[in-house]
Design an enzyme around this catalytic site. Structure first.
Site, PDB file in Angstrom:
ATOM      1  N   GLY A 291      36.694 -14.166  34.615  1.00 38.53           N
ATOM      2  CA  GLY A 291      36.625 -12.799  34.079  1.00 38.53           C
ATOM      3  C   GLY A 291      37.964 -12.220  33.676  1.00 38.53           C
ATOM      4  CB  SER A 292      41.147 -13.683  32.432  1.00 33.38           C
ATOM      5  OG  SER A 292      40.621 -14.396  31.329  1.00 33.38           O
ATOM      6  CB  SER A 293      38.477 -11.118  28.444  1.00 37.46           C
ATOM      7  OG  SER A 293      37.149 -11.432  28.772  1.00 37.46           O
TER       8      SER A 293
ATOM      9  CB  ALA B 226      40.531  -8.738  35.004  1.00 35.95           C
TER      10      ALA B 226
ATOM     11  CG  ASP C   1      32.586 -11.397  33.321  1.00 38.63           C
ATOM     12  OD1 ASP C   1      31.611 -11.751  34.011  1.00 38.63           O
ATOM     13  OD2 ASP C   1      33.255 -12.182  32.634  1.00 38.63           O
TER      14      ASP C   1
ATOM     15  N   GLY D 221      36.638 -18.940  33.680  1.00 37.23           N
ATOM     16  CA  GLY D 221      35.367 -18.397  34.179  1.00 37.23           C
ATOM     17  C   GLY D 221      35.556 -17.349  35.251  1.00 37.23           C
TER      18      GLY D 221
HETATM   19  O1  PMV Z   1      33.692 -17.052  31.259  1.00 34.23           O
HETATM   20  P1  PMV Z   1      33.642 -15.660  31.800  1.00 34.23           P
HETATM   21  O2  PMV Z   1      34.405 -15.450  33.045  1.00 34.23           O
HETATM   22  O3  PMV Z   1      33.996 -14.646  30.737  1.00 34.23           O
HETATM   23  O4  PMV Z   1      32.089 -15.365  32.179  1.00 34.23           O
HETATM   24  C1  PMV Z   1      31.123 -15.298  31.177  1.00 34.23           C
HETATM   25  C2  PMV Z   1      29.756 -15.025  31.742  1.00 34.23           C
HETATM   26  C3  PMV Z   1      28.640 -15.105  30.674  1.00 34.23           C
HETATM   27  O5  PMV Z   1      27.398 -14.872  31.355  1.00 34.23           O
HETATM   28  C4  PMV Z   1      28.577 -16.493  30.046  1.00 34.23           C
HETATM   29  C5  PMV Z   1      28.822 -14.085  29.569  1.00 34.23           C
HETATM   30  C6  PMV Z   1      28.530 -12.645  29.981  1.00 34.23           C
HETATM   31  O6  PMV Z   1      28.948 -11.753  29.236  1.00 34.23           O
HETATM   32  O7  PMV Z   1      27.875 -12.410  31.000  1.00 34.23           O
END
Ligand code: PMV
Length: 300
Positions: free
Chosen positions: A96-98, A100, A141, A94
């Site tokens: 935002g590694s992708s 980044a 992200d 959660g």
């Molecule tokens: O899980 P992460 O870090 O990719 O965060 C996703 C956040 C969402 O709101 C679920 C998807 C988005 O694109 O905003």
């Protein structure tokens, strides 16, 4: 921007780029459907170095993964490249590694081409790369990864509305790692498939983010909103028992409030605190990996 052309290797080139990780204070999932979210960058990043090779493109430092290959293909010229990927961002937590990685690839490519990109250009180029990882990203992200800092984000008619937040609150955040990996693409699809049933909850999350924005400086008001946001994410069906347990543990340990961060199904829980030390101590006693952070200046 500097482009290295080592002597004796005519077209050899090297490009370097970085993308920051992030945490969502509130608004995940709802932000995909045009509601607002509040995000801040963390002091962890993915770095990409592109080096020309006469051989086929190879990835170095990354786990082999089809989507990763596709993302590199979407961002990097088709010739042979050695793509070095280094990151202190945990994958599927959660953070935002992708996004980044997408931002780092775009910046490395621009560096290679001798281009100097502003954050909006980085955003526009990184979104298609992020889409390789999950089909319908809100863009929050990528926005925070490209800019750093603290911001409110919303997608209006498909276009991003990014509003930097200049206030520097006194509270801190402790991130508690569940040790479990969440799959953003699967969870975003899960919510999408149940839109008609879940829309009222997504609207409640959006309204909660507006309330949170009004009390960003008051942890005693903001904390309970985070906990309420967690309950709404649970109602969406994206939490799990381990994340619920970490939220309860943080609140029992004196946090103002806590919630899962990111898509859910695993990843981290964030807790709002005045002083991170007591919660970090509890986490360490229970063998839970944890770290403290706070919204910072824009430092992409
Ligand atoms: O899980 P992460 O870090 O990719 O965060 C996703 C956040 C969402 O709101 C679920 C998807 C988005 O694109 O905003």
């Amino acid at each position: 921007m500097r482009t290295d052309r080592p002597p004796g290797f005519g077209c050899a080139l090297r490009g370097i780029g970085q993308g920051l990780g992030k945490l969502l204070l509130c608004g995940e999932h709802a932000v995909v459907y045009g509601h607002p979210a509040i995000a801040f960058a963390v002091d962890r990043a993915t770095r990409v170095t592109l080096e020309r090779t006469e051989h086929a493109t190879t990835l170095i430092g990354a786990v082999e993964d089809d989507r990763l290959r596709d993302a590199v293909r979407a961002a990097v010229p088709p010739e042979g490249w050695r793509v070095h990927i280094a990151s202190d961002l945990p994958i599927g937590r959660g953070m935002g590694s992708s996004a980044a990685l997408a931002v780092a690839l775009v910046r490395a490519r621009a560096h290679l081409d001798g281009e100097s990109l502003g954050p909006d250009q980085v955003f526009d180029r990184a979104i298609p790369v992020e889409r390789v990882f999950h089909g319908n990203p809100s863009g929050v992200d990528v926005a925070i990864s490209a800019r750093g800092g603290f911001l409110r984000y919303r997608r209006e008619d498909g276009a991003p509305r990014i509003e930097p937040i200049r206030r520097r609150p006194r509270w801190r955040v402790v991130a508690l790692d569940s040790g479990e990996v969440g799959n953003t693409a699967v969870l975003v699809d899960y919510v999408a498939a149940r839109r008609s049933k879940l829309d009222p909850i997504l609207a409640q999350i959006g309204a909660l983010v507006d309330r949170a924005f009004e009390v960003l400086d008051a942890p005693d008001s903001l904390g309970p909103l985070l906990t309420e946001n967690h309950a709404l994410l649970r109602a969406l069906g994206v939490s799990n028992p381990r994340l619920d347990e970490l939220v309860a543990m943080a609140i029992d340990s004196g946090a103002w409030g806590a919630k899962l961060a990111g898509a859910g199904g695993g990843g981290v829980v964030i807790a709002l605190v005045d002083d991170p030390e007591p919660l970090l101590r509890v986490a360490s006693q229970r063998g839970i990996s944890a770290f403290a952070c706070a919204p910072a200046e824009e430092t992409p």
